[in-house]
Design an enzyme around this catalytic site. Structure first.
Site, short mmCIF file in Angstrom:
data_model
loop_
_atom_site.label_atom_id
_atom_site.label_comp_id
_atom_site.label_asym_id
_atom_site.label_seq_id
_atom_site.Cartn_x
_atom_site.Cartn_y
_atom_site.Cartn_z
N ARG A 19 -4.42 7.12 29.08
CA ARG A 19 -5.28 6.45 28.69
C ARG A 19 -6.28 6.66 30.19
NH1 ARG A 19 -4.80 1.95 25.09
NH2 ARG A 19 -4.43 2.89 23.12
N TYR A 58 1.88 2.00 12.29
CA TYR A 58 0.29 1.58 11.58
C TYR A 58 0.03 1.81 10.20
CZ TYR A 58 -0.47 1.07 16.24
OH TYR A 58 -0.57 0.39 18.08
N ARG A 116 -19.17 4.61 25.89
CA ARG A 116 -18.86 3.12 24.57
C ARG A 116 -20.05 2.62 24.03
NH1 ARG A 116 -16.22 -1.21 23.41
NH2 ARG A 116 -15.34 -1.05 22.13
N ARG A 129 -11.30 1.96 29.27
CA ARG A 129 -12.64 0.35 30.17
C ARG A 129 -12.14 -0.29 31.73
NH1 ARG A 129 -10.42 -2.93 24.72
NH2 ARG A 129 -8.33 -1.64 25.07
N ASP A 133 -8.07 9.54 19.42
CA ASP A 133 -7.11 8.53 18.69
C ASP A 133 -6.13 8.64 18.66
OD1 ASP A 133 -6.76 5.48 19.98
OD2 ASP A 133 -5.76 5.72 17.79
O1 CP3 Z 1 -5.06 8.88 27.19
C1 CP3 Z 1 -6.28 9.19 27.57
O2 CP3 Z 1 -7.14 8.57 28.29
C2 CP3 Z 1 -6.72 9.50 25.88
C3 CP3 Z 1 -7.15 8.54 25.04
C4 CP3 Z 1 -5.77 8.04 24.04
C5 CP3 Z 1 -6.80 7.05 23.34
N1 CP3 Z 1 -5.71 6.25 22.14
C6 CP3 Z 1 -7.75 6.50 23.68
C7 CP3 Z 1 -8.34 4.98 23.34
C8 CP3 Z 1 -5.18 8.06 23.55
C9 CP3 Z 1 -3.89 9.18 23.68
C10 CP3 Z 1 -5.14 7.18 23.18
C11 CP3 Z 1 -3.62 7.25 22.06
C12 CP3 Z 1 -3.02 5.85 21.23
N2 CP3 Z 1 -3.78 5.08 20.38
C13 CP3 Z 1 -2.01 5.71 21.51
C14 CP3 Z 1 -0.20 5.80 21.50
C15 CP3 Z 1 -0.28 5.83 23.12
C16 CP3 Z 1 -0.16 3.59 23.29
O3 CP3 Z 1 -0.71 3.71 23.92
O4 CP3 Z 1 1.03 4.16 23.08
C17 CP3 Z 1 -1.66 3.96 19.93
C18 CP3 Z 1 -0.72 3.55 19.88
C19 CP3 Z 1 -2.43 3.71 19.72
C20 CP3 Z 1 -4.17 2.99 18.86
C21 CP3 Z 1 -4.77 1.64 19.71
N3 CP3 Z 1 -6.05 2.58 20.33
C22 CP3 Z 1 -4.45 0.67 19.91
C23 CP3 Z 1 -3.21 0.19 19.76
C24 CP3 Z 1 -5.68 0.83 20.78
C25 CP3 Z 1 -6.39 -0.62 20.72
C26 CP3 Z 1 -5.91 -1.07 21.97
C27 CP3 Z 1 -6.76 -1.98 23.20
O5 CP3 Z 1 -6.36 -1.28 24.22
O6 CP3 Z 1 -7.44 -2.34 22.90
C28 CP3 Z 1 -6.23 1.86 20.31
C29 CP3 Z 1 -8.10 1.96 20.88
C30 CP3 Z 1 -8.05 2.51 22.15
N4 CP3 Z 1 -7.53 3.93 21.59
C31 CP3 Z 1 -9.00 2.29 22.98
C32 CP3 Z 1 -8.96 3.71 23.78
C33 CP3 Z 1 -9.48 4.15 25.38
C34 CP3 Z 1 -9.38 1.15 24.14
C35 CP3 Z 1 -10.59 1.26 22.51
C36 CP3 Z 1 -11.84 0.74 23.30
O7 CP3 Z 1 -12.89 1.56 24.03
O8 CP3 Z 1 -12.31 -0.15 22.76
#
Ligand code: CP3
Length: 361
Positions: free
Chosen positions: A27, A154, A40, A31, A77
Protein backbone atom coordinates in the site's frame (compact mmCIF):
# COMPACT_ATOMS: atom_id res chain seq x y z
CA UNK A 1 14.95 -7.85 -23.08
CA UNK A 2 14.04 -4.96 -20.84
CA UNK A 3 15.63 -5.37 -17.42
CA UNK A 4 15.08 -2.19 -15.45
CA UNK A 5 18.15 -0.07 -14.62
CA UNK A 6 17.52 -0.84 -10.96
CA UNK A 7 16.80 -4.58 -10.96
CA UNK A 8 17.73 -5.18 -7.29
CA UNK A 9 14.18 -6.26 -6.43
CA UNK A 10 14.03 -8.81 -9.26
CA UNK A 11 17.51 -10.09 -8.37
CA UNK A 12 16.55 -10.59 -4.72
CA UNK A 13 13.39 -12.48 -5.72
CA UNK A 14 15.49 -14.76 -7.91
CA UNK A 15 18.14 -15.04 -5.15
CA UNK A 16 20.83 -13.50 -7.31
CA UNK A 17 23.55 -11.32 -5.70
CA UNK A 18 22.52 -7.74 -4.80
CA UNK A 19 24.34 -4.61 -3.57
CA UNK A 20 21.75 -3.92 -0.87
CA UNK A 21 18.38 -5.26 0.32
CA UNK A 22 15.62 -3.91 -1.95
CA UNK A 23 12.51 -2.31 -0.44
CA UNK A 24 8.93 -1.61 -1.37
CA UNK A 25 5.93 -1.20 0.94
CA UNK A 26 2.52 -2.79 0.75
CA UNK A 27 0.00 0.00 0.00
CA UNK A 28 2.88 2.37 -0.68
CA UNK A 29 0.51 4.56 -2.70
CA UNK A 30 -2.21 5.44 -0.22
CA UNK A 31 -3.82 7.84 2.17
CA UNK A 32 -0.74 8.49 4.34
CA UNK A 33 0.54 10.59 1.40
CA UNK A 34 -1.13 14.03 1.11
CA UNK A 35 -0.51 14.01 -2.66
CA UNK A 36 -2.49 10.74 -2.90
CA UNK A 37 -5.42 12.31 -1.05
CA UNK A 38 -5.28 15.25 -3.42
CA UNK A 39 -5.40 13.06 -6.57
CA UNK A 40 -8.15 10.92 -5.04
CA UNK A 41 -10.21 14.06 -4.40
CA UNK A 42 -9.77 15.06 -8.03
CA UNK A 43 -10.84 11.57 -9.13
CA UNK A 44 -13.99 11.83 -6.98
CA UNK A 45 -13.64 8.39 -5.41
CA UNK A 46 -11.23 5.52 -4.88
CA UNK A 47 -12.91 3.45 -7.60
CA UNK A 48 -12.73 6.28 -10.13
CA UNK A 49 -9.04 6.48 -9.33
CA UNK A 50 -8.60 2.75 -10.02
CA UNK A 51 -10.58 2.96 -13.25
CA UNK A 52 -8.73 5.96 -14.72
CA UNK A 53 -5.35 4.74 -16.08
CA UNK A 54 -3.83 8.22 -16.15
CA UNK A 55 -4.68 8.91 -12.50
CA UNK A 56 -3.80 5.35 -11.44
CA UNK A 57 -0.40 5.91 -13.04
CA UNK A 58 -0.02 9.25 -11.26
CA UNK A 59 -0.58 7.79 -7.79
CA UNK A 60 1.56 4.71 -8.52
CA UNK A 61 4.53 7.03 -9.06
CA UNK A 62 3.95 9.27 -6.02
CA UNK A 63 5.77 7.15 -3.40
CA UNK A 64 8.69 6.66 -5.83
CA UNK A 65 9.07 10.41 -6.20
CA UNK A 66 9.45 10.73 -2.42
CA UNK A 67 11.47 7.67 -1.47
CA UNK A 68 14.23 5.57 -3.09
CA UNK A 69 12.00 2.48 -3.44
CA UNK A 70 13.09 -0.47 -5.56
CA UNK A 71 9.73 -1.37 -7.11
CA UNK A 72 6.46 0.22 -8.15
CA UNK A 73 3.17 -1.61 -7.56
CA UNK A 74 0.22 -1.18 -9.86
CA UNK A 75 -2.38 1.04 -8.24
CA UNK A 76 -5.61 -0.94 -8.20
CA UNK A 77 -7.50 -3.20 -5.81
CA UNK A 78 -7.95 -6.95 -5.44
CA UNK A 79 -11.73 -6.52 -5.65
CA UNK A 80 -11.75 -5.35 -9.28
CA UNK A 81 -11.93 -9.05 -10.28
CA UNK A 82 -15.25 -9.83 -8.53
CA UNK A 83 -16.47 -6.43 -9.76
CA UNK A 84 -15.72 -7.60 -13.32
CA UNK A 85 -17.64 -10.81 -12.50
CA UNK A 86 -20.73 -8.63 -12.03
CA UNK A 87 -21.00 -8.40 -8.23
CA UNK A 88 -21.17 -4.58 -8.17
CA UNK A 89 -18.28 -3.26 -6.04
CA UNK A 90 -18.77 -0.03 -4.11
CA UNK A 91 -17.09 1.69 -1.18
CA UNK A 92 -19.45 2.99 1.48
CA UNK A 93 -17.78 5.92 3.24
CA UNK A 94 -15.72 4.73 6.18
CA UNK A 95 -17.06 1.17 5.88
CA UNK A 96 -14.65 -0.39 3.41
CA UNK A 97 -15.56 -2.38 0.32
CA UNK A 98 -19.04 -3.83 -0.30
CA UNK A 99 -20.82 -5.78 -3.04
CA UNK A 100 -24.32 -4.97 -4.27
CA UNK A 101 -24.88 -8.62 -5.19
CA UNK A 102 -23.06 -10.95 -2.75
CA UNK A 103 -22.71 -14.53 -3.91
CA UNK A 104 -25.15 -16.54 -1.80
CA UNK A 105 -27.63 -18.41 -3.99
CA UNK A 106 -26.72 -21.68 -5.63
CA UNK A 107 -28.00 -20.52 -9.05
CA UNK A 108 -25.84 -17.39 -8.90
CA UNK A 109 -22.81 -19.48 -7.96
CA UNK A 110 -23.47 -21.87 -10.87
CA UNK A 111 -23.79 -18.85 -13.19
CA UNK A 112 -20.42 -17.37 -12.22
CA UNK A 113 -17.93 -17.04 -15.09
CA UNK A 114 -14.33 -15.83 -15.38
CA UNK A 115 -14.20 -12.41 -17.06
CA UNK A 116 -11.98 -11.70 -20.06
CA UNK A 117 -9.35 -9.41 -18.48
CA UNK A 118 -8.61 -7.69 -21.77
CA UNK A 119 -12.26 -6.66 -22.04
CA UNK A 120 -13.74 -6.37 -18.54
CA UNK A 121 -10.52 -5.25 -16.85
CA UNK A 122 -9.17 -3.29 -19.79
CA UNK A 123 -8.61 -0.25 -17.54
CA UNK A 124 -6.14 -2.27 -15.43
CA UNK A 125 -4.17 -3.38 -18.50
CA UNK A 126 -4.14 0.21 -19.77
CA UNK A 127 -2.85 1.38 -16.38
CA UNK A 128 -0.07 -1.26 -16.42
CA UNK A 129 1.05 -0.14 -19.90
CA UNK A 130 0.88 3.54 -18.95
CA UNK A 131 2.88 2.99 -15.73
CA UNK A 132 5.55 1.03 -17.62
CA UNK A 133 5.93 3.91 -20.08
CA UNK A 134 6.17 6.44 -17.25
CA UNK A 135 8.70 4.33 -15.29
CA UNK A 136 10.91 4.22 -18.38
CA UNK A 137 12.72 1.13 -17.06
CA UNK A 138 13.84 2.81 -13.84
CA UNK A 139 12.44 0.15 -11.44
CA UNK A 140 10.28 -2.93 -12.01
CA UNK A 141 6.49 -2.86 -11.86
CA UNK A 142 4.64 -5.39 -9.68
CA UNK A 143 1.24 -6.66 -10.81
CA UNK A 144 -1.08 -8.33 -8.31
CA UNK A 145 -4.31 -10.13 -7.56
CA UNK A 146 -6.18 -11.39 -4.53
CA UNK A 147 -6.08 -15.13 -3.83
CA UNK A 148 -9.22 -17.06 -4.79
CA UNK A 149 -10.05 -17.74 -1.14
CA UNK A 150 -9.60 -14.10 -0.08
CA UNK A 151 -11.73 -12.93 -3.01
CA UNK A 152 -14.37 -15.55 -2.13
CA UNK A 153 -14.49 -14.16 1.44
CA UNK A 154 -15.52 -10.74 0.12
CA UNK A 155 -17.78 -12.19 -2.59
CA UNK A 156 -19.77 -14.42 -0.21
CA UNK A 157 -19.78 -12.09 2.81
CA UNK A 158 -20.62 -9.11 0.59
CA UNK A 159 -17.85 -7.05 2.23
CA UNK A 160 -15.40 -7.25 5.13
CA UNK A 161 -16.19 -9.54 8.04
CA UNK A 162 -15.01 -10.14 11.60
CA UNK A 163 -15.61 -13.88 11.70
CA UNK A 164 -16.29 -14.93 8.07
CA UNK A 165 -19.43 -16.68 9.27
CA UNK A 166 -21.16 -16.89 5.90
CA UNK A 167 -18.23 -18.12 3.82
CA UNK A 168 -17.03 -20.54 6.53
CA UNK A 169 -20.53 -21.95 6.97
CA UNK A 170 -20.51 -22.60 3.23
CA UNK A 171 -17.11 -24.28 3.62
CA UNK A 172 -18.43 -26.67 6.29
CA UNK A 173 -21.95 -27.29 4.89
CA UNK A 174 -21.58 -26.92 1.13
CA UNK A 175 -17.89 -27.38 0.30
CA UNK A 176 -18.96 -28.21 -3.28
CA UNK A 177 -20.34 -24.69 -3.73
CA UNK A 178 -17.27 -23.02 -2.29
CA UNK A 179 -15.03 -25.21 -4.45
CA UNK A 180 -17.01 -24.12 -7.49
CA UNK A 181 -16.52 -20.43 -6.63
CA UNK A 182 -12.80 -21.08 -6.10
CA UNK A 183 -12.46 -22.96 -9.42
CA UNK A 184 -13.98 -20.13 -11.44
CA UNK A 185 -12.12 -17.47 -9.46
CA UNK A 186 -8.78 -19.29 -9.93
CA UNK A 187 -9.29 -19.24 -13.67
CA UNK A 188 -10.14 -15.53 -13.45
CA UNK A 189 -7.03 -14.78 -11.36
CA UNK A 190 -4.67 -16.76 -13.63
CA UNK A 191 -6.06 -15.02 -16.73
CA UNK A 192 -5.89 -11.64 -14.99
CA UNK A 193 -2.27 -12.04 -13.85
CA UNK A 194 -1.17 -13.34 -17.24
CA UNK A 195 -2.85 -10.36 -18.92
CA UNK A 196 -0.98 -8.03 -16.53
CA UNK A 197 2.29 -9.78 -17.46
CA UNK A 198 1.44 -9.42 -21.13
CA UNK A 199 0.76 -5.71 -20.54
CA UNK A 200 4.11 -5.18 -18.80
CA UNK A 201 4.04 -6.36 -15.15
CA UNK A 202 7.56 -7.61 -14.30
CA UNK A 203 6.70 -9.56 -11.13
CA UNK A 204 3.36 -10.66 -9.71
CA UNK A 205 2.06 -11.02 -6.17
CA UNK A 206 -0.96 -12.92 -4.83
CA UNK A 207 -2.49 -11.37 -1.69
CA UNK A 208 -4.07 -14.03 0.52
CA UNK A 209 -5.19 -11.73 3.29
CA UNK A 210 -7.67 -14.14 4.88
CA UNK A 211 -6.18 -17.62 4.34
CA UNK A 212 -4.78 -17.36 7.88
CA UNK A 213 -8.34 -17.39 9.26
CA UNK A 214 -8.70 -21.07 8.31
CA UNK A 215 -7.78 -24.27 10.16
CA UNK A 216 -4.63 -25.82 8.66
CA UNK A 217 -6.40 -28.58 6.71
CA UNK A 218 -8.86 -26.10 5.20
CA UNK A 219 -6.07 -23.66 4.33
CA UNK A 220 -4.44 -26.42 2.26
CA UNK A 221 -7.67 -27.46 0.56
CA UNK A 222 -9.45 -24.11 0.04
CA UNK A 223 -6.64 -21.59 -0.30
CA UNK A 224 -3.19 -23.03 -0.98
CA UNK A 225 -4.29 -25.65 -3.54
CA UNK A 226 -5.85 -22.94 -5.71
CA UNK A 227 -2.84 -20.63 -5.44
CA UNK A 228 -0.67 -23.57 -6.49
CA UNK A 229 -2.77 -24.03 -9.65
CA UNK A 230 -2.51 -20.33 -10.46
CA UNK A 231 1.25 -20.31 -9.99
CA UNK A 232 1.48 -23.32 -12.32
CA UNK A 233 -0.59 -21.45 -14.94
CA UNK A 234 1.46 -18.23 -14.78
CA UNK A 235 3.58 -17.13 -17.69
CA UNK A 236 7.13 -17.60 -16.34
CA UNK A 237 9.03 -15.66 -19.02
CA UNK A 238 7.95 -12.56 -20.91
CA UNK A 239 9.98 -10.43 -23.27
CA UNK A 240 12.98 -12.65 -22.53
CA UNK A 241 12.83 -12.01 -18.76
CA UNK A 242 11.82 -14.26 -15.85
CA UNK A 243 8.63 -13.06 -14.16
CA UNK A 244 8.98 -13.91 -10.45
CA UNK A 245 5.91 -14.60 -8.32
CA UNK A 246 5.26 -13.86 -4.64
CA UNK A 247 2.57 -15.40 -2.42
CA UNK A 248 1.58 -13.66 0.81
CA UNK A 249 -0.76 -15.35 3.27
CA UNK A 250 -1.34 -13.12 6.27
CA UNK A 251 -1.08 -15.34 9.34
CA UNK A 252 0.45 -18.09 7.20
CA UNK A 253 3.86 -18.35 8.90
CA UNK A 254 3.02 -21.73 10.42
CA UNK A 255 2.50 -23.16 6.90
CA UNK A 256 5.65 -21.67 5.41
CA UNK A 257 7.11 -24.99 4.22
CA UNK A 258 3.94 -25.89 2.31
CA UNK A 259 3.66 -22.41 0.79
CA UNK A 260 7.31 -22.51 -0.30
CA UNK A 261 6.64 -25.82 -2.06
CA UNK A 262 3.95 -24.60 -4.52
CA UNK A 263 6.42 -23.31 -7.10
CA UNK A 264 6.55 -19.60 -6.15
CA UNK A 265 9.78 -17.62 -6.17
CA UNK A 266 9.09 -15.77 -2.92
CA UNK A 267 6.90 -15.96 0.17
CA UNK A 268 5.65 -12.84 1.95
CA UNK A 269 5.56 -12.98 5.74
CA UNK A 270 3.70 -10.89 8.29
CA UNK A 271 5.48 -9.62 11.40
CA UNK A 272 4.55 -12.57 13.63
CA UNK A 273 7.13 -14.89 12.02
CA UNK A 274 10.85 -14.46 12.69
CA UNK A 275 12.64 -14.07 9.35
CA UNK A 276 15.76 -15.92 10.52
CA UNK A 277 13.85 -19.02 11.58
CA UNK A 278 11.77 -18.76 8.39
CA UNK A 279 14.97 -18.78 6.36
CA UNK A 280 16.28 -21.80 8.23
CA UNK A 281 12.99 -23.60 7.55
CA UNK A 282 12.97 -23.06 3.79
CA UNK A 283 16.69 -22.73 3.05
CA UNK A 284 17.19 -21.18 -0.35
CA UNK A 285 14.09 -22.74 -1.86
CA UNK A 286 12.37 -19.33 -2.04
CA UNK A 287 13.12 -15.68 -1.33
CA UNK A 288 11.37 -14.07 1.65
CA UNK A 289 9.54 -10.74 1.67
CA UNK A 290 8.73 -8.73 4.79
CA UNK A 291 8.16 -8.22 7.60
CA UNK A 292 8.28 -5.07 9.73
CA UNK A 293 5.22 -4.53 11.94
CA UNK A 294 3.46 -1.62 10.13
CA UNK A 295 2.81 -0.01 13.52
CA UNK A 296 6.58 0.33 14.10
CA UNK A 297 6.30 3.34 11.76
CA UNK A 298 4.63 5.23 14.61
CA UNK A 299 7.77 5.01 16.79
CA UNK A 300 10.33 7.84 16.95
CA UNK A 301 12.68 8.08 13.93
CA UNK A 302 15.38 6.35 16.01
CA UNK A 303 12.91 3.59 16.87
CA UNK A 304 11.94 3.16 13.22
CA UNK A 305 15.61 2.84 12.23
CA UNK A 306 16.28 0.35 15.04
CA UNK A 307 13.31 -1.83 14.06
CA UNK A 308 14.35 -1.76 10.39
CA UNK A 309 17.84 -2.96 11.39
CA UNK A 310 16.27 -5.63 13.59
CA UNK A 311 14.37 -7.07 10.58
CA UNK A 312 17.53 -7.05 8.44
CA UNK A 313 19.54 -8.67 11.24
CA UNK A 314 16.89 -11.32 11.79
CA UNK A 315 17.07 -12.37 8.14
CA UNK A 316 20.82 -12.67 8.63
CA UNK A 317 21.57 -10.29 5.80
CA UNK A 318 25.03 -9.69 7.34
CA UNK A 319 26.02 -13.06 5.87
CA UNK A 320 25.73 -11.29 2.50
CA UNK A 321 22.98 -13.72 1.53
CA UNK A 322 20.51 -12.51 -1.11
CA UNK A 323 16.86 -13.56 -1.19
CA UNK A 324 15.33 -10.90 1.07
CA UNK A 325 12.97 -8.16 -0.06
CA UNK A 326 12.31 -5.69 2.74
CA UNK A 327 8.65 -4.81 3.22
CA UNK A 328 6.08 -4.29 5.93
CA UNK A 329 4.28 -7.33 7.30
CA UNK A 330 0.99 -5.87 6.01
CA UNK A 331 -0.25 -2.64 4.40
CA UNK A 332 0.94 0.74 5.65
CA UNK A 333 -1.49 2.59 7.92
CA UNK A 334 -3.25 5.66 6.53
CA UNK A 335 -1.99 7.48 9.64
CA UNK A 336 1.70 6.59 9.19
CA UNK A 337 3.98 9.68 9.26
CA UNK A 338 5.54 10.14 5.79
CA UNK A 339 8.83 11.35 7.33
CA UNK A 340 9.23 8.06 9.18
CA UNK A 341 8.76 6.19 5.90
CA UNK A 342 11.77 8.15 4.59
CA UNK A 343 13.79 7.09 7.65
CA UNK A 344 12.77 3.48 7.10
CA UNK A 345 13.67 3.32 3.42
CA UNK A 346 17.00 5.15 3.92
CA UNK A 347 17.95 2.95 6.86
CA UNK A 348 17.35 -0.28 4.96
CA UNK A 349 19.36 0.97 1.99
CA UNK A 350 22.35 2.18 4.04
CA UNK A 351 22.50 -0.53 6.68
CA UNK A 352 22.12 -3.39 4.19
CA UNK A 353 24.78 -2.02 1.81
CA UNK A 354 27.30 -2.87 4.50
CA UNK A 355 26.27 -6.55 4.37
CA UNK A 356 26.19 -6.99 0.66
CA UNK A 357 29.57 -5.44 -0.01
CA UNK A 358 28.14 -2.33 -1.70
CA UNK A 359 29.45 1.11 -0.76
CA UNK A 360 27.74 2.52 2.35
CA UNK A 361 25.39 5.42 1.62
O1 CP3 B 1 0.17 -1.64 -2.49
C1 CP3 B 1 -0.25 -0.71 -3.22
O2 CP3 B 1 0.11 0.48 -3.09
C2 CP3 B 1 -1.17 -1.08 -4.38
C3 CP3 B 1 -2.56 -0.80 -4.20
C4 CP3 B 1 -3.43 -1.74 -3.40
C5 CP3 B 1 -4.64 -1.30 -2.82
N1 CP3 B 1 -5.31 -2.38 -2.34
C6 CP3 B 1 -5.11 0.09 -2.82
C7 CP3 B 1 -6.16 0.48 -1.87
C8 CP3 B 1 -3.36 -3.12 -3.17
C9 CP3 B 1 -2.23 -4.10 -3.52
C10 CP3 B 1 -4.55 -3.50 -2.50
C11 CP3 B 1 -4.86 -4.89 -2.14
C12 CP3 B 1 -6.04 -5.16 -1.29
N2 CP3 B 1 -7.27 -4.58 -1.33
C13 CP3 B 1 -6.08 -6.21 -0.35
C14 CP3 B 1 -4.98 -7.21 -0.07
C15 CP3 B 1 -3.90 -6.62 0.75
C16 CP3 B 1 -4.31 -6.34 2.18
O3 CP3 B 1 -4.31 -5.16 2.53
O4 CP3 B 1 -4.56 -7.29 2.89
C17 CP3 B 1 -7.37 -6.20 0.24
C18 CP3 B 1 -7.88 -7.12 1.33
C19 CP3 B 1 -8.11 -5.18 -0.40
C20 CP3 B 1 -9.54 -4.82 -0.19
C21 CP3 B 1 -9.67 -3.44 0.28
N3 CP3 B 1 -9.46 -2.32 -0.51
C22 CP3 B 1 -10.03 -2.99 1.57
C23 CP3 B 1 -10.33 -3.91 2.74
C24 CP3 B 1 -10.02 -1.59 1.53
C25 CP3 B 1 -10.41 -0.64 2.64
C26 CP3 B 1 -9.26 -0.55 3.57
C27 CP3 B 1 -8.97 0.86 3.98
O5 CP3 B 1 -7.78 1.07 4.29
O6 CP3 B 1 -9.88 1.68 3.98
C28 CP3 B 1 -9.63 -1.19 0.24
C29 CP3 B 1 -9.44 0.20 -0.24
C30 CP3 B 1 -8.08 0.57 -0.72
N4 CP3 B 1 -7.32 -0.19 -1.57
C31 CP3 B 1 -7.38 1.79 -0.44
C32 CP3 B 1 -6.19 1.75 -1.18
C33 CP3 B 1 -5.14 2.83 -1.30
C34 CP3 B 1 -7.91 2.93 0.42
C35 CP3 B 1 -8.99 3.55 -0.39
C36 CP3 B 1 -9.12 5.03 -0.29
O7 CP3 B 1 -8.32 5.78 -0.88
O8 CP3 B 1 -10.10 5.43 0.35
Amino acid sequence: MTRPKNDTFLRALLREPVDYTPTWLMRQAGRYLPEYCETRKRAGSFLNLCKNPRLACEVTLQPLARYPLDAAILFSDILTVPDAMGLGLYFADGEGPKFERPLREEWAIRDLTAPDPNVHLRYVMDAVAEIRRALDNSVPLIGFSGSPFTLACYMVEGGGSEDFRTVKTMLYDRPDLLHHILEVTSQAVADYLNAQIQSGAQAVMIFDTWGGALPGWAYQEFSLAYMQRIVADLKKVHDGERIPSIVFTKGGGQWLESIAAIGVDAVGLDWTTDLGSARRRVGDQVALQGNLDPIALFASPEGVAREARRVLDSFGAHSGQSGHVFNLGHGISQFAPPDNVAVLVETVRQYSRGFHGGQPG
